[in-house]
Design a protein around this motif. Structure first.
Motif, PDB file in Angstrom:
ATOM      1  N   HIS A  84     -11.021   7.292  17.186  1.00 40.14           N
ATOM      2  CA  HIS A  84     -11.062   5.988  16.500  1.00 40.14           C
ATOM      3  C   HIS A  84     -10.734   6.125  15.016  1.00 40.14           C
ATOM      4  O   HIS A  84     -10.829   7.207  14.421  1.00 40.14           O
ATOM      5  CB  HIS A  84     -12.435   5.338  16.673  1.00 40.14           C
ATOM      6  CG  HIS A  84     -13.580   6.195  16.171  1.00 40.14           C
ATOM      7  ND1 HIS A  84     -13.988   6.217  14.871  1.00 40.14           N
ATOM      8  CD2 HIS A  84     -14.386   7.069  16.833  1.00 40.14           C
ATOM      9  CE1 HIS A  84     -14.997   7.057  14.719  1.00 40.14           C
ATOM     10  NE2 HIS A  84     -15.271   7.592  15.903  1.00 40.14           N
TER      11      HIS A  84
ATOM     12  N   ARG B  90      -9.458   2.088  18.468  1.00 30.70           N
ATOM     13  CA  ARG B  90      -9.826   3.284  19.216  1.00 30.70           C
ATOM     14  C   ARG B  90      -8.851   3.470  20.368  1.00 30.70           C
ATOM     15  O   ARG B  90      -8.274   2.498  20.871  1.00 30.70           O
ATOM     16  CB  ARG B  90     -11.263   3.232  19.709  1.00 30.70           C
ATOM     17  CG  ARG B  90     -11.534   2.234  20.828  1.00 30.70           C
ATOM     18  CD  ARG B  90     -12.958   2.399  21.310  1.00 30.70           C
ATOM     19  NE  ARG B  90     -13.189   1.593  22.528  1.00 30.70           N
ATOM     20  CZ  ARG B  90     -14.256   1.732  23.307  1.00 30.70           C
ATOM     21  NH1 ARG B  90     -15.179   2.640  23.010  1.00 30.70           N
ATOM     22  NH2 ARG B  90     -14.402   0.971  24.377  1.00 30.70           N
TER      23      ARG B  90
ATOM     24  N   SER C 114     -11.889  12.306  14.130  1.00 40.13           N
ATOM     25  CA  SER C 114     -12.948  11.518  14.772  1.00 40.13           C
ATOM     26  C   SER C 114     -13.412  12.130  16.083  1.00 40.13           C
ATOM     27  O   SER C 114     -14.380  11.662  16.687  1.00 40.13           O
ATOM     28  CB  SER C 114     -12.449  10.088  15.035  1.00 40.13           C
ATOM     29  OG  SER C 114     -11.463  10.071  16.076  1.00 40.13           O
TER      30      SER C 114
ATOM     31  N   GLU D 262      -8.809  -4.825  12.576  1.00 41.61           N
ATOM     32  CA  GLU D 262     -10.082  -4.429  13.192  1.00 41.61           C
ATOM     33  C   GLU D 262     -10.018  -2.943  13.507  1.00 41.61           C
ATOM     34  O   GLU D 262      -8.940  -2.350  13.557  1.00 41.61           O
ATOM     35  CB  GLU D 262     -10.344  -5.231  14.459  1.00 41.61           C
ATOM     36  CG  GLU D 262      -9.251  -5.136  15.492  1.00 41.61           C
ATOM     37  CD  GLU D 262      -9.495  -6.048  16.682  1.00 41.61           C
ATOM     38  OE1 GLU D 262      -9.005  -5.701  17.769  1.00 41.61           O
ATOM     39  OE2 GLU D 262     -10.155  -7.092  16.533  1.00 41.61           O
ATOM     40  N   ASP D 263     -11.189  -2.363  13.682  1.00 40.49           N
ATOM     41  CA  ASP D 263     -11.231  -0.935  13.998  1.00 40.49           C
ATOM     42  C   ASP D 263     -10.432  -0.657  15.263  1.00 40.49           C
ATOM     43  O   ASP D 263     -10.374  -1.489  16.183  1.00 40.49           O
ATOM     44  CB  ASP D 263     -12.680  -0.471  14.188  1.00 40.49           C
ATOM     45  CG  ASP D 263     -13.480  -0.565  12.892  1.00 40.49           C
ATOM     46  OD1 ASP D 263     -12.851  -0.735  11.829  1.00 40.49           O
ATOM     47  OD2 ASP D 263     -14.725  -0.484  12.957  1.00 40.49           O
TER      48      ASP D 263
ATOM     49  N   THR E 110     -11.153   3.440  11.398  1.00 39.71           N
ATOM     50  CA  THR E 110     -11.719   2.169  10.931  1.00 39.71           C
ATOM     51  C   THR E 110     -10.726   1.402  10.063  1.00 39.71           C
ATOM     52  O   THR E 110      -9.729   1.962   9.578  1.00 39.71           O
ATOM     53  CB  THR E 110     -12.988   2.425  10.106  1.00 39.71           C
ATOM     54  OG1 THR E 110     -12.629   3.116   8.906  1.00 39.71           O
ATOM     55  CG2 THR E 110     -14.003   3.256  10.904  1.00 39.71           C
ATOM     56  N   VAL E 111     -11.030   0.127   9.862  1.00 35.76           N
ATOM     57  CA  VAL E 111     -10.209  -0.703   8.972  1.00 35.76           C
ATOM     58  C   VAL E 111     -10.181  -0.104   7.572  1.00 35.76           C
ATOM     59  O   VAL E 111      -9.138  -0.047   6.914  1.00 35.76           O
ATOM     60  CB  VAL E 111     -10.753  -2.144   8.945  1.00 35.76           C
ATOM     61  CG1 VAL E 111     -10.057  -2.948   7.845  1.00 35.76           C
ATOM     62  CG2 VAL E 111     -10.577  -2.822  10.290  1.00 35.76           C
TER      63      VAL E 111
END
Length: 688
Positions: free
Chosen positions: A320, A311, A358, A308-309, A322-323
């Motif tokens: 963060h 953060r 990010s 899962e993402d 992402t996958v």
């Protein structure tokens, strides 16, 4: 004639005494070297380094000059050119004028001592063999060259120094293998002095001396090619630690103490590998080359994007990833790097760089890493994506999960998955791996590569020459492991196809050589003469061999005389075994004894001996350190003793995957007598 022999013996004894005096003088000169660099309290670092180097040199040279109880001189050659004579011995010795008193057996001029024949005297007029006990000469044996017709008829059957050879063969065994330096025969010497480059493969039946030939070859190569072999290293690999303990005195007795000796399990650093192997079906599976892809996939399974993402807090903001971004990092790492652990740093840098990008600010990924790398969440995320692994951790994880085993190789059957599965341990460092796992751990190390910052600790040591004994039982994975340690393809491998008894028992040499270095065409050699086993005992073993390995011929025994095998039939119990042992121990020539039996009977045999208060030993890392040893048939290969008591041949045949071959091995360990104790009916090939 008797007076002549007596005078000759006396003269040669005087020469031998002089040789020992020169040897002692050489030792004193070596000690004198240490006074060259005396370092006081104010000494410099350079002086200390020089002192340590000289001490290392002194230690090595003293090891070469230390004869112990072994004879220094064992022969003499008289050349018909200029009537020169040279005494051949264990090491080279010179007098104070630097004239040679004893020539090292490995020197080129000593070759004729082992190789000269009547048809090819190699410039010799006479070859003299000494029979000695320590420093004392017991007898002489002369071979006179020149009459070619005398030698033409029996050239193929003659032995070099037959009297000295037979005397050595009939000497009682000590529980340790002895060198054959004074009685090396022509066919053995050809192998010992073969060129160093490429692979030399030696087929030799029981008693042909293949093990000592291989060890003498290692000593010869170190002498002849001191540079570069001393730096590159020489490795001797045996089937188990009992065998290594049995042969450990041979090379030091030849003046070479710097050779590394190991079982396959010893070559895998950082783990504990036992001598025992898994059950036959499991060992066969683990030795299959399918395990190469299995382990590569096992590592790749651990290279995965986050689920899962992710953060993480950074000051007043969130960073963060992402996958999809972690999947891209993993894919790029797989593309760029050949080994798993080498890519870990790349994954970390890409992970922190993505987090830095990010941010709403212009953050440097190094700064982000410095501030975040200690957080548990960060460590867990990176270890999920790309963990740093040791071979033990990888195998512990994959073998501890049915699902991971299936994922690593979907083609495995349910039975094979269950065979590989073992309960996962919480601490992989504490696992006691089997000998069948050694090659898998080594393959895993090749797949994983060194851990960051542990390159020296995790690297694979290579060697300039490798000697492998009992190679006929090694699996393709085992052979692959050995090839990985060969620096240049220079190897000496010895074995006997008829004695192949393991889960990967090879039926021919081609299936062995297929997995070894092939930079040059391998040189195949065969030892055909059996020196250890008397003919009556070899006859019994040959009958078993006909069924164990049809088409293979037993070696020809040079010892025509000997006691026939003895058969003792008992009732259902083994209580009478103690009486058999006691009777053997009473005999003047009993020497070392071994009781060889199937694994299932070892406990019962030991109980019988305990009840009779008979002292016995078990095979261990010190070898056979008692006069009587109880040895499971699976560990007896390569050993030799004076008397072997083989218990219940039928049980050996039934329990071993190559039962008839295992029985053949058991029957060919003795130099004097074989006693067969049985309650069940003997195999037909052992019946009178």
């Amino acid at each position: 004639m008797g007076a002549f022999i007596s005078n000759e013996l006396e003269a040669e004894q005087a020469y031998v005494d002089k040789a020992y005096e020169c040897l002692e003088a050489a030792k004193e000169r070596v000690f004198d070297l240490t006074s060259m660099v005396e370092v006081g309290k104010g000494g410099t670092n350079q002086a200390r380094v020089e002192r340590d180097a000289i001490w290392d040199s002194v230690s090595t040279r003293l090891g070469q000059l230390n004869m112990g109880d072994a004879a220094l001189v064992f022969g003499r050659i008289d050349q018909n050119v200029d009537s020169e004579s040279f005494y051949i011995g264990r090491v080279g010795v010179w007098d104070d004028k630097q004239d040679p008193i004893v020539v090292d057996w490995r020197a080129p001029i000593a070759e004729s001592f082992y190789r000269a024949t009547g048809l090819d005297p190699m410039g010799l007029e006479r070859r003299r063999h000494f029979v000695s006990r320590g420093r004392t000469l017991l007898s002489l044996e002369d071979e006179i060259f020149g009459d070619i017709e005398k030698f033409r008829d029996d050239e193929n059957s003659s032995l070099k120094g037959e009297g000295a050879l037979i005397a050595a063969l009939e000497t009682a065994r000590t529980g340790r293998l002895q060198d054959i330096i004074g009685t090396i025969q022509g066919e053995q010497d050809e192998i010992i002095r073969a060129p160093i480059s490429g692979l030399v493969a030696v087929q030799g039946g029981p008693g042909t001396g293949k093990t000592v030939v291989a060890l003498h070859r290692a000593a010869y190569l170190l002498y002849t090619h001191r540079f570069p072999l001393e730096g590159q290293g020489v490795l001797v690999v045996g089937p188990n630690r009992l065998f290594l303990a049995y042969i450990e005195q041979v090379l030091p007795s030849l003046g070479e103490a710097g050779v590394e000796m190991a079982s396959l399990g010893d070559l895998v650093g950082g783990v504990r590998v036992e001598d025992h192997r898994d059950p036959e079906e499991v060992s066969r599976l683990k030795g299959d080359l399918r395990m190469v892809k299995f382990l590569a996939r096992s590592a790749k399974i651990r290279q995965r994007p986050l689920r899962e993402d992710f953060r993480v807090g950074y000051g007043v903001q969130w960073l963060h990833i992402t996958v999809e971004q972690t999947a891209q990092i993993v894919s790029e790492a797989q593309r760029r790097y050949r080994t798993h652990n080498a890519a870990r740093r790349f994954v970390e840098e890409e992970f922190y760089s993505t987090l830095a990008l990010s941010s709403n600010e212009s953050l440097d990924h190094r700064t982000v890493e410095d501030r975040l790398k200690g957080q548990m969440a960060i460590r867990e995320a990176l270890d999920w994506m790309w963990p740093v692994l040791t071979p033990s951790q990888l195998l512990n994880d994959v073998f501890g999960s049915h699902a991971l085993i299936k994922a690593a190789d979907p083609k495995l059957t349910e039975e094979e998955v269950e065979a590989l599965h073992k309960t996962r341990e919480s601490a992989s460092k504490e696992i006691r791996w089997s000998a069948s796992d050694a090659a898998l751990l080594d393959e895993a190390r090749a797949v994983l590569g060194p851990r960051p910052g542990k390159r020296e600790e995790d690297s694979v040591r290579t060697f300039g020459h490798i000697v492998v004994d009992e190679i006929q039982d090694l699996s393709p994975m085992d052979l692959r492991m050995l090839s990985r340690r060969s620096l240049n393809g220079s190897m000496t491998v010895v074995g006997d196809i008829a004695q192949a008894t393991g889960a990967w028992a090879h039926q021919n040499w081609e299936s062995i050589l297929l997995h070894l270095p092939n930079r040059k065409e391998p040189q195949m050699c065969e030892l055909t003469i059996g020196y250890r086993i008397p003919a009556p005992l070899m006859e019994l073993a040959a009958n078993v061999l006909q069924e164990a390995a049809p088409g293979l011929s037993p070696p020809s025994s040079v010892r025509a005389e000997g006691e026939p095998p003895v058969f003792v039939q008992v009732d259902g119990s083994l209580d009478l075994l103690s009486e058999v042992v006691t009777e053997e121990q009473k005999k003047a020539d009993s020497g070392n004894l071994a009781i060889v039996a199937a694994n299932s009977q070892i406990g019962e045999i030991e109980s019988v001996l305990d009840n009779a208060e008979i002292v016995f030993g078990r095979p261990n890392r010190r070898g056979l350190d008692e006069q009587l040893a109880v040895v499971p048939v699976g560990l007896v290969k390569g050993l030799e003793v004076d008397v072997v008591i083989v218990v219940e041949p039928k049980r050996i045949i039934e329990e071993q995957i190559q039962g008839m071959r295992a029985l053949y091995v058991a029957l060919t360990r003795a130099t004097k007598r074989v006693v067969v104790v049985h309650a069940e009916e003997l195999p037909s090939n052992m019946q009178k």
